[in-house]
Design a protein around this motif. Sequence first.
Motif, PDB file in Angstrom:
ATOM      1  N   THR A 147       0.828  -1.210   0.000  1.00  0.00           N
ATOM      2  CA  THR A 147       0.000   0.000   0.000  1.00  0.00           C
ATOM      3  C   THR A 147       0.860   1.258   0.000  1.00  0.00           C
ATOM      4  O   THR A 147       1.006   1.925  -1.022  1.00  0.00           O
ATOM      5  CB  THR A 147      -0.949  -0.004   1.215  1.00  0.00           C
ATOM      6  N   TRP A 168       2.621   3.044  -3.297  1.00  0.00           N
ATOM      7  CA  TRP A 168       1.705   4.111  -3.667  1.00  0.00           C
ATOM      8  C   TRP A 168       2.111   4.883  -4.928  1.00  0.00           C
ATOM      9  O   TRP A 168       1.255   5.253  -5.740  1.00  0.00           O
ATOM     10  CB  TRP A 168       1.533   5.078  -2.498  1.00  0.00           C
ATOM     11  N   HIS A 219       0.642   2.971  -7.785  1.00  0.00           N
ATOM     12  CA  HIS A 219      -0.820   3.019  -7.811  1.00  0.00           C
ATOM     13  C   HIS A 219      -1.308   4.398  -8.273  1.00  0.00           C
ATOM     14  O   HIS A 219      -2.241   4.500  -9.075  1.00  0.00           O
ATOM     15  CB  HIS A 219      -1.375   2.711  -6.413  1.00  0.00           C
ATOM     16  N   ARG A 220      -0.665   5.449  -7.772  1.00  0.00           N
ATOM     17  CA  ARG A 220      -1.071   6.810  -8.135  1.00  0.00           C
ATOM     18  C   ARG A 220      -0.837   7.069  -9.616  1.00  0.00           C
ATOM     19  O   ARG A 220      -1.712   7.614 -10.303  1.00  0.00           O
ATOM     20  CB  ARG A 220      -0.294   7.808  -7.290  1.00  0.00           C
ATOM     21  N   ALA A 229      -0.628   4.824 -12.008  1.00  0.00           N
ATOM     22  CA  ALA A 229      -1.541   3.989 -12.791  1.00  0.00           C
ATOM     23  C   ALA A 229      -2.936   4.615 -12.845  1.00  0.00           C
ATOM     24  O   ALA A 229      -3.589   4.618 -13.897  1.00  0.00           O
ATOM     25  CB  ALA A 229      -1.607   2.591 -12.192  1.00  0.00           C
ATOM     26  N   TRP A 230      -3.390   5.148 -11.723  1.00  0.00           N
ATOM     27  CA  TRP A 230      -4.718   5.762 -11.682  1.00  0.00           C
ATOM     28  C   TRP A 230      -4.778   6.998 -12.580  1.00  0.00           C
ATOM     29  O   TRP A 230      -5.765   7.229 -13.279  1.00  0.00           O
ATOM     30  CB  TRP A 230      -5.079   6.117 -10.251  1.00  0.00           C
ATOM     31  N   ASP A 248       3.589   1.541 -15.271  1.00  0.00           N
ATOM     32  CA  ASP A 248       3.081   1.655 -13.902  1.00  0.00           C
ATOM     33  C   ASP A 248       1.733   0.957 -13.762  1.00  0.00           C
ATOM     34  O   ASP A 248       1.412   0.427 -12.693  1.00  0.00           O
ATOM     35  CB  ASP A 248       2.949   3.128 -13.506  1.00  0.00           C
ATOM     36  N   THR A 249       0.936   0.980 -14.816  1.00  0.00           N
ATOM     37  CA  THR A 249      -0.354   0.282 -14.785  1.00  0.00           C
ATOM     38  C   THR A 249      -0.138  -1.198 -14.548  1.00  0.00           C
ATOM     39  O   THR A 249      -0.816  -1.827 -13.720  1.00  0.00           O
ATOM     40  CB  THR A 249      -1.099   0.489 -16.117  1.00  0.00           C
ATOM     41  N   SER A 268       1.219  -1.796 -10.925  1.00  0.00           N
ATOM     42  CA  SER A 268       0.169  -1.628  -9.918  1.00  0.00           C
ATOM     43  C   SER A 268      -0.802  -2.805  -9.919  1.00  0.00           C
ATOM     44  O   SER A 268      -1.147  -3.341  -8.856  1.00  0.00           O
ATOM     45  CB  SER A 268      -0.581  -0.320 -10.181  1.00  0.00           C
ATOM     46  N   ILE A 269      -1.236  -3.206 -11.109  1.00  0.00           N
ATOM     47  CA  ILE A 269      -2.168  -4.333 -11.189  1.00  0.00           C
ATOM     48  C   ILE A 269      -1.512  -5.618 -10.679  1.00  0.00           C
ATOM     49  O   ILE A 269      -2.151  -6.431  -9.998  1.00  0.00           O
ATOM     50  CB  ILE A 269      -2.663  -4.507 -12.637  1.00  0.00           C
ATOM     51  N   ILE A 306      -1.450  -5.423  -6.789  1.00  0.00           N
ATOM     52  CA  ILE A 306      -2.798  -5.566  -6.225  1.00  0.00           C
ATOM     53  C   ILE A 306      -3.326  -6.981  -6.408  1.00  0.00           C
ATOM     54  O   ILE A 306      -3.912  -7.574  -5.490  1.00  0.00           O
ATOM     55  CB  ILE A 306      -3.751  -4.542  -6.883  1.00  0.00           C
ATOM     56  N   THR A 323       7.172  -5.015  -5.511  1.00  0.00           N
ATOM     57  CA  THR A 323       7.191  -3.610  -5.096  1.00  0.00           C
ATOM     58  C   THR A 323       8.608  -3.138  -4.809  1.00  0.00           C
ATOM     59  O   THR A 323       9.026  -2.060  -5.250  1.00  0.00           O
ATOM     60  CB  THR A 323       6.320  -3.410  -3.852  1.00  0.00           C
TER      61      THR A 323
END
Length: 334
Positions: free
Chosen positions: A48, A52, A55-56, A58-59, A70-71, A74-75, A78, A121
């Motif tokens: 997490t 981050w 994740h940030r 990717a979003w 990064d997408t 992140s996937i 997760i 990570t």
Amino acid sequence: MSLRRRLITAALLTVPLMDVTIALALVEQWRFPGWELLCVLLAIPVATWAAWPFHRAAWRTLQNRSVSMDTLVSIGIITSFSWALISMAAGIETSGGVWLGFGEVPDGANALYLDVAAGLTTFQLAGRYFETRSRRRAGDVLGALSALGAREARRRHDDTEAIVPVEELRAGDIIIVRPGETIAVDGQVIEGTASLDTGAMTGESLYRTVGPGDDVIGGSISADGILAIEATRVGAHTQLAQMAAIAEQAQIRKAQVQHLVDAVVRVFVPVVLALTVLVALIWLLVGAGASTAVTNGISVLIIACPCALGLATPTALMVGVGRGALLGVLVKGQ
């Protein structure tokens, strides 16, 4: 600084997490009550807070209806972390699998997926940290190039001399340069003779002797004489300032190969995601259990995450241009 803190935290938690999950997952006799909960507690900060930045990013790319490496990262984090939690909560067993030649994995080894999320990570953070540090060093190189110019100059006006910041100089001003001082402007010598060290600007190792009527460039150093120079170009218009600007623009502007990498990544990421789902479906169709199907699908996703194609190219280009600037090689186009 933030990346370094995240990397250190992730590494300090991932190493014991890997030791515990591997040892206790493979050796059933060593397990103790709550060992899986301990593994989850070690993995949560890594998957997490430490992850981050991925994740940030990717979003943000998803909000722009795009994808990046990064997408995928992140996937991958997760998915592996969530599957470990789902497997432990639902009691989905992984028996029948073989882990790195250690033999068949006993029941209740679902926590193994936690160290996959944490390890991914940590390795990705390490790559991102060294990439950022390389970019910072490249920026320092450009700063060193700009630092070759003088910060002050001795301006002559009505037979008096005054030291003023270079920002106050204007074309037509008369600048006095004494031995050992750096010329602050591009201009023409009107009085005096001196040998100039122009190595920082031209790469020439030999001194150049100049006298009245000769043109000089900012960043050169007077070795043995006093010169009176009429400024023709000052500030951002000098050759030194233009060199620094060109080097900076070359770093910022994407090269053709980097545009190619971006195009490949835009196709690569959706293809990997599609293959992940396809592999899981194929295993289900041939009669494998849900655990085996999902595990093999996640393997495809994780293996694709550390792809250097989208990570190394920007760093290599930026460091190369910056290093070239330090050695006197300016890259105007790539």
